[in-house]
Write a protein that holds these residues in place. Sequence first.
Motif, PDB file in Angstrom:
ATOM      1  N   PHE A 185      42.676  44.198  37.303  1.00 56.33           N
ATOM      2  CA  PHE A 185      42.069  43.173  36.454  1.00 56.33           C
ATOM      3  C   PHE A 185      40.546  43.292  36.471  1.00 56.33           C
ATOM      4  O   PHE A 185      39.890  43.124  35.441  1.00 56.33           O
ATOM      5  CB  PHE A 185      42.480  41.773  36.929  1.00 56.33           C
ATOM      6  CG  PHE A 185      43.928  41.434  36.709  1.00 56.33           C
ATOM      7  CD1 PHE A 185      44.564  41.775  35.529  1.00 56.33           C
ATOM      8  CD2 PHE A 185      44.665  40.772  37.690  1.00 56.33           C
ATOM      9  CE1 PHE A 185      45.910  41.461  35.317  1.00 56.33           C
ATOM     10  CE2 PHE A 185      45.988  40.451  37.496  1.00 56.33           C
ATOM     11  CZ  PHE A 185      46.617  40.796  36.312  1.00 56.33           C
ATOM     12  N   GLN A 186      39.984  43.548  37.665  1.00 58.60           N
ATOM     13  CA  GLN A 186      38.531  43.678  37.787  1.00 58.60           C
ATOM     14  C   GLN A 186      38.007  44.835  36.936  1.00 58.60           C
ATOM     15  O   GLN A 186      36.990  44.696  36.253  1.00 58.60           O
ATOM     16  CB  GLN A 186      38.168  43.890  39.256  1.00 58.60           C
ATOM     17  CG  GLN A 186      36.670  43.934  39.534  1.00 58.60           C
ATOM     18  CD  GLN A 186      36.387  44.171  41.006  1.00 58.60           C
ATOM     19  OE1 GLN A 186      37.178  44.805  41.707  1.00 58.60           O
ATOM     20  NE2 GLN A 186      35.265  43.658  41.482  1.00 58.60           N
ATOM     21  N   ASN A 187      38.708  45.939  36.948  1.00 55.79           N
ATOM     22  CA  ASN A 187      38.307  47.092  36.142  1.00 55.79           C
ATOM     23  C   ASN A 187      38.459  46.803  34.647  1.00 55.79           C
ATOM     24  O   ASN A 187      37.623  47.213  33.836  1.00 55.79           O
ATOM     25  CB  ASN A 187      39.147  48.310  36.532  1.00 55.79           C
ATOM     26  CG  ASN A 187      38.715  49.567  35.804  1.00 55.79           C
ATOM     27  OD1 ASN A 187      37.594  50.043  35.980  1.00 55.79           O
ATOM     28  ND2 ASN A 187      39.601  50.104  34.970  1.00 55.79           N
ATOM     29  N   ALA A 188      39.530  46.065  34.291  1.00 55.85           N
ATOM     30  CA  ALA A 188      39.772  45.744  32.874  1.00 55.85           C
ATOM     31  C   ALA A 188      38.675  44.850  32.306  1.00 55.85           C
ATOM     32  O   ALA A 188      38.413  44.869  31.097  1.00 55.85           O
ATOM     33  CB  ALA A 188      41.133  45.075  32.718  1.00 55.85           C
ATOM     34  N   LEU A 189      38.025  44.062  33.163  1.00 55.46           N
ATOM     35  CA  LEU A 189      36.961  43.171  32.693  1.00 55.46           C
ATOM     36  C   LEU A 189      35.793  43.966  32.115  1.00 55.46           C
ATOM     37  O   LEU A 189      35.114  43.504  31.193  1.00 55.46           O
ATOM     38  CB  LEU A 189      36.481  42.284  33.843  1.00 55.46           C
ATOM     39  CG  LEU A 189      35.396  41.260  33.510  1.00 55.46           C
ATOM     40  CD1 LEU A 189      35.901  40.234  32.495  1.00 55.46           C
ATOM     41  CD2 LEU A 189      34.914  40.551  34.777  1.00 55.46           C
ATOM     42  N   THR A 190      35.554  45.156  32.634  1.00 56.29           N
ATOM     43  CA  THR A 190      34.436  45.975  32.157  1.00 56.29           C
ATOM     44  C   THR A 190      34.808  46.858  30.971  1.00 56.29           C
ATOM     45  O   THR A 190      33.949  47.543  30.413  1.00 56.29           O
ATOM     46  CB  THR A 190      33.916  46.881  33.298  1.00 56.29           C
ATOM     47  OG1 THR A 190      34.966  47.783  33.688  1.00 56.29           O
ATOM     48  CG2 THR A 190      33.512  46.041  34.505  1.00 56.29           C
ATOM     49  N   SER A 191      36.082  46.849  30.575  1.00 57.93           N
ATOM     50  CA  SER A 191      36.544  47.682  29.463  1.00 57.93           C
ATOM     51  C   SER A 191      36.251  46.991  28.134  1.00 57.93           C
ATOM     52  O   SER A 191      35.986  45.790  28.092  1.00 57.93           O
ATOM     53  CB  SER A 191      38.047  47.933  29.598  1.00 57.93           C
ATOM     54  OG  SER A 191      38.761  46.723  29.417  1.00 57.93           O
ATOM     55  N   PRO A 192      36.303  47.710  27.009  1.00 59.64           N
ATOM     56  CA  PRO A 192      36.061  47.085  25.696  1.00 59.64           C
ATOM     57  C   PRO A 192      36.959  45.869  25.418  1.00 59.64           C
ATOM     58  O   PRO A 192      36.458  44.862  24.907  1.00 59.64           O
ATOM     59  CB  PRO A 192      36.321  48.229  24.714  1.00 59.64           C
ATOM     60  CG  PRO A 192      35.984  49.465  25.492  1.00 59.64           C
ATOM     61  CD  PRO A 192      36.428  49.188  26.894  1.00 59.64           C
ATOM     62  N   PRO A 193      38.283  45.895  25.726  1.00 61.16           N
ATOM     63  CA  PRO A 193      39.086  44.694  25.456  1.00 61.16           C
ATOM     64  C   PRO A 193      38.641  43.473  26.260  1.00 61.16           C
ATOM     65  O   PRO A 193      38.976  42.333  25.893  1.00 61.16           O
ATOM     66  CB  PRO A 193      40.506  45.129  25.870  1.00 61.16           C
ATOM     67  CG  PRO A 193      40.505  46.608  25.765  1.00 61.16           C
ATOM     68  CD  PRO A 193      39.127  47.027  26.181  1.00 61.16           C
ATOM     69  N   PHE A 208      33.749  37.279  43.798  1.00 63.29           N
ATOM     70  CA  PHE A 208      35.033  36.602  43.621  1.00 63.29           C
ATOM     71  C   PHE A 208      36.060  37.484  42.920  1.00 63.29           C
ATOM     72  O   PHE A 208      37.170  37.040  42.645  1.00 63.29           O
ATOM     73  CB  PHE A 208      34.840  35.284  42.858  1.00 63.29           C
ATOM     74  CG  PHE A 208      34.156  34.219  43.671  1.00 63.29           C
ATOM     75  CD1 PHE A 208      34.912  33.352  44.451  1.00 63.29           C
ATOM     76  CD2 PHE A 208      32.783  34.095  43.667  1.00 63.29           C
ATOM     77  CE1 PHE A 208      34.291  32.367  45.213  1.00 63.29           C
ATOM     78  CE2 PHE A 208      32.148  33.120  44.427  1.00 63.29           C
ATOM     79  CZ  PHE A 208      32.906  32.251  45.204  1.00 63.29           C
ATOM     80  N   GLN A 209      35.667  38.715  42.614  1.00 55.12           N
ATOM     81  CA  GLN A 209      36.546  39.728  42.022  1.00 55.12           C
ATOM     82  C   GLN A 209      37.223  39.199  40.751  1.00 55.12           C
ATOM     83  O   GLN A 209      38.430  39.369  40.552  1.00 55.12           O
ATOM     84  CB  GLN A 209      37.589  40.213  43.030  1.00 55.12           C
ATOM     85  CG  GLN A 209      38.110  41.616  42.735  1.00 55.12           C
ATOM     86  CD  GLN A 209      39.056  42.138  43.803  1.00 55.12           C
ATOM     87  OE1 GLN A 209      39.344  41.452  44.787  1.00 55.12           O
ATOM     88  NE2 GLN A 209      39.559  43.354  43.610  1.00 55.12           N
ATOM     89  N   LEU A 210      36.432  38.553  39.889  1.00 47.77           N
ATOM     90  CA  LEU A 210      36.975  38.051  38.630  1.00 47.77           C
ATOM     91  C   LEU A 210      37.404  39.223  37.757  1.00 47.77           C
ATOM     92  O   LEU A 210      36.831  40.318  37.831  1.00 47.77           O
ATOM     93  CB  LEU A 210      35.936  37.198  37.907  1.00 47.77           C
ATOM     94  CG  LEU A 210      35.370  36.011  38.694  1.00 47.77           C
ATOM     95  CD1 LEU A 210      34.455  35.182  37.802  1.00 47.77           C
ATOM     96  CD2 LEU A 210      36.476  35.150  39.282  1.00 47.77           C
ATOM     97  N   GLY A 211      38.416  38.991  36.922  1.00 49.60           N
ATOM     98  CA  GLY A 211      38.948  40.085  36.117  1.00 49.60           C
ATOM     99  C   GLY A 211      39.473  39.627  34.781  1.00 49.60           C
ATOM    100  O   GLY A 211      39.268  38.478  34.364  1.00 49.60           O
ATOM    101  N   TYR A 212      40.164  40.540  34.113  1.00 51.39           N
ATOM    102  CA  TYR A 212      40.697  40.261  32.779  1.00 51.39           C
ATOM    103  C   TYR A 212      42.091  40.872  32.662  1.00 51.39           C
ATOM    104  O   TYR A 212      42.319  42.034  33.038  1.00 51.39           O
ATOM    105  CB  TYR A 212      39.781  40.859  31.706  1.00 51.39           C
ATOM    106  CG  TYR A 212      40.365  40.833  30.311  1.00 51.39           C
ATOM    107  CD1 TYR A 212      40.526  39.631  29.623  1.00 51.39           C
ATOM    108  CD2 TYR A 212      40.762  42.016  29.685  1.00 51.39           C
ATOM    109  CE1 TYR A 212      41.077  39.609  28.350  1.00 51.39           C
ATOM    110  CE2 TYR A 212      41.298  42.010  28.407  1.00 51.39           C
ATOM    111  CZ  TYR A 212      41.462  40.789  27.751  1.00 51.39           C
ATOM    112  OH  TYR A 212      42.007  40.771  26.487  1.00 51.39           O
TER     113      TYR A 212
END
Length: 555
Positions: free
Chosen positions: A67-75, A96-100
């Motif tokens: 999730f943390q890595n996905a937060l930095t992706s275009p989506p 806090f390791q927020l993600g997407y």
Amino acid sequence: SWHCFGACSTGGDVFSFVMKKEGCEFRDALRILAERAGVSLEAQRDTQEDSRRNRLYDINEVAAAYFQNALTSPPGAAARTYLDERKISPVSIENFQLGYAAQAWDALMHHLEERGFDANDVVASGLAIAGERGAYDRFRHRLMFPIRDDRGRVAGFGGRTLPGDSADAGAKYVNSSQSPIFDKGSLLYALDRAKDAVRSEGAVIVEGYMDAIAAHEHGFANVVASMGTALTERQVQLLKRYTRNLTLALDADAAGSEATLRGVQVVTDSVDREYQPAINWRGVIRQQETLAADIRVLTMSEGHDPDDVIRADPEHWRQLVDDAKPVLDHLFDVSSARHDLSSARERSAVVAELAPLVAAISDRVVQSDYLQRLARVAQVDEAMLRLELRQPAKPRAQQAVLAAQSASAAVPSPGVRIVRNHVEEFCLALLFRYPELRAEAPAIAPAIFGQSENRALFDAWIEWSDEGEPKGSRPDMGGMPFEESLTADLRPQYERVINLELPSYDDDALASALRSTLWGIEQQRLRLAKRASLAAVADAPREDGGQIAERARSA
């Protein structure tokens, strides 16, 4: 060995040092020291279950990184924009390791399977839902908050919808489902980061993820969050390992005030009591009971939450914490504001709510001060209130706090108590906490629940659930959580039920426990029916005797 030459002047061995520093019991201290020393403990426990729990923790750790890595992706752009609007700093996002969670059917599921995790374990972790076409992701197009236990392990997740989402997106916040390692009512968000500060400064308990993150971002490291629910007894027990000083800082709107009052009741019921010798005016020594905690309530202005206050003026937040009121002062303010003090009946209701709390104060000087204050509020003579305080207070103290929770304007009757059926609640807790028991539901008649709230909860659960899948919910929404589907009047009872302490069961013992509980409810119903029959029979002779006497007088 060790010794503290400070004010506490305590000491001991390495085990007592770890117990005091970590706020844990001996067995936990033993485990911590063994892990640091590389020693394997031969514990009397189920190694297979331990292995399964460790797999679930591993799954959550991998998911948090995903999730943390996905937060930095275009989506993840929408989630990043929302965090920027909420003024969450990059450092806090990292800490806090927020993600997407992407808008995809089973992207996380595939990611975990590629790393060797079994689909059944992923479902058990609460990250996926079992469907007819295979398991699919629970969280989609949501901002993700990893929820860690006090040891820093990812136990579950909270997912928030993003601005612009349609009404079909489901509840605003969705959590991982109940699992062997995730129980929302026994976790506090950010406690893993806050526990050292909590030990030295006490705990400030807020409601939401963003409130806690904003507090830590501005240096208030002793803040933890109850994650949007009323504070539970298990959360208080967790905090008791670290501090006796608790400040409740919840929203000041109607829902927040009710949550505060429920939290006040839970805290006061959960903290330890101390007994101190005191000499009365006759020279008799008695043991006085006092709370072994300092409980305070922080009240914010209407329409503001801690996140708003902290970001607008951190020093104002610090002052609010310093000026937090003792719990009884807060209850005085709430009760006085909720009743029309120009009405005698309303003033009587205030006395019914507050007098038992004043009676429970052991310090006579403090009690006298509150008694004078209550006399002014109720516009009655103080001597009359002293007579009121001498009445037996066993159920009335509890009644007063329960009455304070009510959001209605109705005047509570001093003699009314809320009666709970613990056997029925235990049965509902089994059904709600263990999804595998849903197959037993068709054999349970709703009429078996004698208490109307319990029967309504069971009916709502049957309607929501159809062979383990939420009725009327779309798979791409992950299913609306049961709690979110409930009407507002049922949610307090649901909170009481879902937060009951339950033993650990294996599959065979679980079904047996449900059958035994249902048998207990049926026996309870039979006993009540028998008593009613006996009462009817006992009343019959008295009625006949009265009729005979009446005829004799008229003769």
